[in-house]
Every structure is written in structure tokens, then in C-alpha cells.
Scaffold this motif. Structure first.
Motif, short mmCIF file in Angstrom:
data_model
loop_
_atom_site.label_atom_id
_atom_site.label_comp_id
_atom_site.label_asym_id
_atom_site.label_seq_id
_atom_site.Cartn_x
_atom_site.Cartn_y
_atom_site.Cartn_z
N ILE A 82 -4.36 7.66 3.37
CA ILE A 82 -5.41 6.78 2.83
C ILE A 82 -5.35 5.47 3.59
O ILE A 82 -4.27 4.89 3.78
CB ILE A 82 -5.23 6.52 1.32
CG1 ILE A 82 -5.23 7.82 0.53
CG2 ILE A 82 -6.33 5.58 0.82
CD1 ILE A 82 -4.99 7.64 -0.96
N GLU A 83 -6.52 5.01 4.04
CA GLU A 83 -6.64 3.68 4.62
C GLU A 83 -7.25 2.76 3.57
O GLU A 83 -8.37 2.99 3.12
CB GLU A 83 -7.50 3.71 5.87
CG GLU A 83 -6.79 4.33 7.04
CD GLU A 83 -7.54 4.19 8.35
OE1 GLU A 83 -8.74 3.84 8.34
OE2 GLU A 83 -6.91 4.46 9.39
N PHE A 84 -6.48 1.76 3.17
CA PHE A 84 -6.93 0.78 2.20
C PHE A 84 -7.40 -0.46 2.94
O PHE A 84 -6.59 -1.15 3.55
CB PHE A 84 -5.78 0.38 1.26
CG PHE A 84 -5.26 1.49 0.39
CD1 PHE A 84 -5.84 1.74 -0.84
CD2 PHE A 84 -4.18 2.26 0.79
CE1 PHE A 84 -5.35 2.75 -1.66
CE2 PHE A 84 -3.68 3.26 -0.03
CZ PHE A 84 -4.27 3.51 -1.25
N PRO A 85 -8.70 -0.78 2.87
CA PRO A 85 -9.15 -2.03 3.48
C PRO A 85 -8.69 -3.20 2.62
O PRO A 85 -8.29 -3.01 1.47
CB PRO A 85 -10.67 -1.90 3.47
CG PRO A 85 -10.96 -1.01 2.31
CD PRO A 85 -9.80 -0.06 2.24
N PRO A 86 -8.75 -4.42 3.16
CA PRO A 86 -8.42 -5.57 2.32
C PRO A 86 -9.29 -5.56 1.06
O PRO A 86 -10.48 -5.25 1.12
CB PRO A 86 -8.75 -6.76 3.21
CG PRO A 86 -8.62 -6.22 4.60
CD PRO A 86 -9.09 -4.80 4.52
N GLU A 87 -8.66 -5.85 -0.06
CA GLU A 87 -9.38 -5.83 -1.34
C GLU A 87 -10.37 -6.99 -1.39
O GLU A 87 -9.98 -8.14 -1.26
CB GLU A 87 -8.38 -5.91 -2.48
CG GLU A 87 -9.01 -5.66 -3.83
CD GLU A 87 -7.97 -5.53 -4.92
OE1 GLU A 87 -7.81 -6.48 -5.70
OE2 GLU A 87 -7.33 -4.47 -4.98
N GLY A 88 -11.63 -6.65 -1.60
CA GLY A 88 -12.67 -7.67 -1.69
C GLY A 88 -13.30 -7.70 -3.06
O GLY A 88 -12.80 -7.10 -4.02
N ASN A 89 -14.40 -8.38 -3.15
CA ASN A 89 -15.10 -8.53 -4.44
C ASN A 89 -15.59 -7.19 -4.99
O ASN A 89 -15.76 -7.06 -6.20
CB ASN A 89 -16.26 -9.51 -4.31
CG ASN A 89 -15.75 -10.92 -4.14
OD1 ASN A 89 -14.67 -11.26 -4.62
ND2 ASN A 89 -16.51 -11.74 -3.44
N GLU A 90 -15.83 -6.19 -4.11
CA GLU A 90 -16.29 -4.89 -4.58
C GLU A 90 -15.29 -4.29 -5.56
O GLU A 90 -15.67 -3.69 -6.55
CB GLU A 90 -16.49 -3.91 -3.41
CG GLU A 90 -17.46 -4.36 -2.36
CD GLU A 90 -16.79 -5.18 -1.25
OE1 GLU A 90 -15.58 -5.47 -1.32
OE2 GLU A 90 -17.50 -5.55 -0.31
N GLY A 171 -5.42 -8.85 4.25
CA GLY A 171 -6.42 -9.20 5.25
C GLY A 171 -6.53 -8.18 6.37
O GLY A 171 -7.36 -8.33 7.27
N LYS A 172 -5.67 -7.13 6.38
CA LYS A 172 -5.72 -6.09 7.40
C LYS A 172 -5.65 -4.73 6.72
O LYS A 172 -5.16 -4.60 5.60
CB LYS A 172 -4.54 -6.22 8.37
CG LYS A 172 -4.57 -7.50 9.17
CD LYS A 172 -3.40 -7.54 10.12
CE LYS A 172 -3.48 -8.83 10.93
NZ LYS A 172 -2.37 -8.94 11.88
N ILE A 173 -6.09 -3.69 7.42
CA ILE A 173 -6.01 -2.32 6.91
C ILE A 173 -4.55 -1.97 6.61
O ILE A 173 -3.66 -2.33 7.36
CB ILE A 173 -6.57 -1.32 7.97
CG1 ILE A 173 -8.08 -1.43 8.08
CG2 ILE A 173 -6.14 0.12 7.68
CD1 ILE A 173 -8.85 -0.75 7.00
N CYS A 174 -4.34 -1.23 5.54
CA CYS A 174 -3.05 -0.62 5.25
C CYS A 174 -3.26 0.89 5.26
O CYS A 174 -4.15 1.40 4.59
CB CYS A 174 -2.51 -1.06 3.88
SG CYS A 174 -0.98 -0.20 3.43
N ARG A 175 -2.45 1.58 6.04
CA ARG A 175 -2.53 3.05 6.12
C ARG A 175 -1.26 3.62 5.49
O ARG A 175 -0.15 3.26 5.87
CB ARG A 175 -2.65 3.52 7.55
CG ARG A 175 -2.71 5.04 7.67
CD ARG A 175 -2.77 5.50 9.08
NE ARG A 175 -4.12 5.32 9.59
CZ ARG A 175 -4.47 5.59 10.85
NH1 ARG A 175 -3.57 6.01 11.72
NH2 ARG A 175 -5.71 5.42 11.24
#
Length: 187
Positions: A82-90, A171-175
């Protein structure tokens, strides 16, 4: 923010007619799915087994799943990245109803449980599995009911059917790679 996906390979081995080991396939993961639209994690389904002990076929192939399923098959296993993008307002603005819908798309409506008042994260969930989570790249926050911790590249989490969520505040992708093993609660 670095959100560019990098490609990786899924190499599946098997046996030829003389029972000699061969590579059956060598390609990117056959099935990927973005959950929840922009800002959500991307699931790369790698493989699953249908039983334990796992049946070893001479020419293994992808099994018949045509949609993302969160849990492994009954008495089986699953591996995914799973690639988790930085958590945003979504993610931060998810309502209980919207979050429940996301789990429903993965056949995991029973796993979702963050609709409780005061839940530490909108995507809290719990499955009847033992999961091995390995951070391959980046870092992520593992959120539990009573505490949280940052896990980084090289760290391994053994998740024993606990209520949890993942939050990428870096602020960066986590895989991460996950091996999910079907389980049964003793309590």
C-alpha cells in the motif's frame, strides 16, 4: 510533496513439466486500486492463498478475485503493498458515513469502527487477522485506541487483530508491505 508512484515487480515462481523451478510471471502487480479517490491510498494486490497449508501448484496463477478485498480468504493469507500519500483534508474531513462507504468497497464493512464518539482517527478499523506490516519507504503513524507511534523504513509491525488506523503526516509517500493471515479471536 513527493507523490510519484514508482513501479516494482511481482515475480512468481513455479515448476515446468519436469518439476524444475521456473519463473511463471515477472511483471508489475496485476491489480491495483486507489481507494477513496485523490488523497487516498493505492493498494497493490500481490498474491493470496486460499487455505493453510497453502496448496502449491506447478503453474500458479492469479486467483479469481476481481475486486479489492481487505481481509485474506478464510484460512488463507494475502500479501499487498500500500502506498499512503501524505494525509490531507480528504482524509481529515471524512464523516463516519463516508469512511464506512470506503470500507464497504473493500468488503470490510464489519472492520470499520471509527464512528464512535472520540475515535482517534476517522479510518479506525479492526480485522480478524494477524498482519505483518513492513515499512519499505518513508514513515507513517500507527494509531491505536490508546496510543500512537511513528514507524519508519525497515520497521516491522505485528498487528494482532487490534483496532488501528494509519496516518501519513510526513509530506512524502509511505510504502508498506503487508502479509495478512486469517485469524480467530480468543476473547
Amino acid at each position: 510533496m513527493d507523490q510519484q508512484q514508482t513501479t516494482f515487480r511481482r515475480i512468481v515462481t513455479g515448476h515446468d513439466v519436469d518439476h524444475k523451478s521456473i519463473i511463471v510471471s515477472d511483471a508489475p502487480p496485476a491489480f491495483t486500486q486507489l481507494i477513496g479517490g485523490p488523497g487516498g491510498p493505492t493498494f497493490f494486490e500481490m498474491w493470496h492463498t486460499m487455505e493453510t497449508p497453502a496448496l502449491i501448484h506447478p503453474q500458479p496463477d492469479d486467483l479469481d478475485e476481481t475486486k479489492l478485498v481487505l481481509a485474506p480468504p478464510k484460512n488463507g493469507t494475502r500479501i499487498r503493498v500500500i502506498e499512503f500519500p501524505p494525509e490531507g483534508n480528504e482524509i481529515k474531513s471524512l464523516t463516519g458515513i463516508t469512511a464506512a462507504e470506503k470500507f464497504k468497497t473493500m468488503g470490510a464493512e464489519n472492520a470499520f469502527n471509527s464512528s464512535e464518539e472520540g475515535a482517534p482517527h476517522s479510518l479506525m478499523h479492526r480485522t480478524k487477522t494477524v498482519d505483518y506490516g513492513i515499512v519499505l519507504e518513508g514513515e507513517i503513524i500507527m494509531i491505536l485506541d490508546r496510543e500512537e507511534t511513528t514507524i519508519k523504513a525497515g520497521d516491522i509491525v505485528i498487528q494482532n487483530g487490534t483496532n488501528h488506523a494509519w496516518a501519513n503526516r510526513s509530506g512524502k509517500i509511505c510504502r508498506m508491505a503487508f502479509v495478512l493471515i486469517d485469524g480467530q479471536f480468543t476473547f
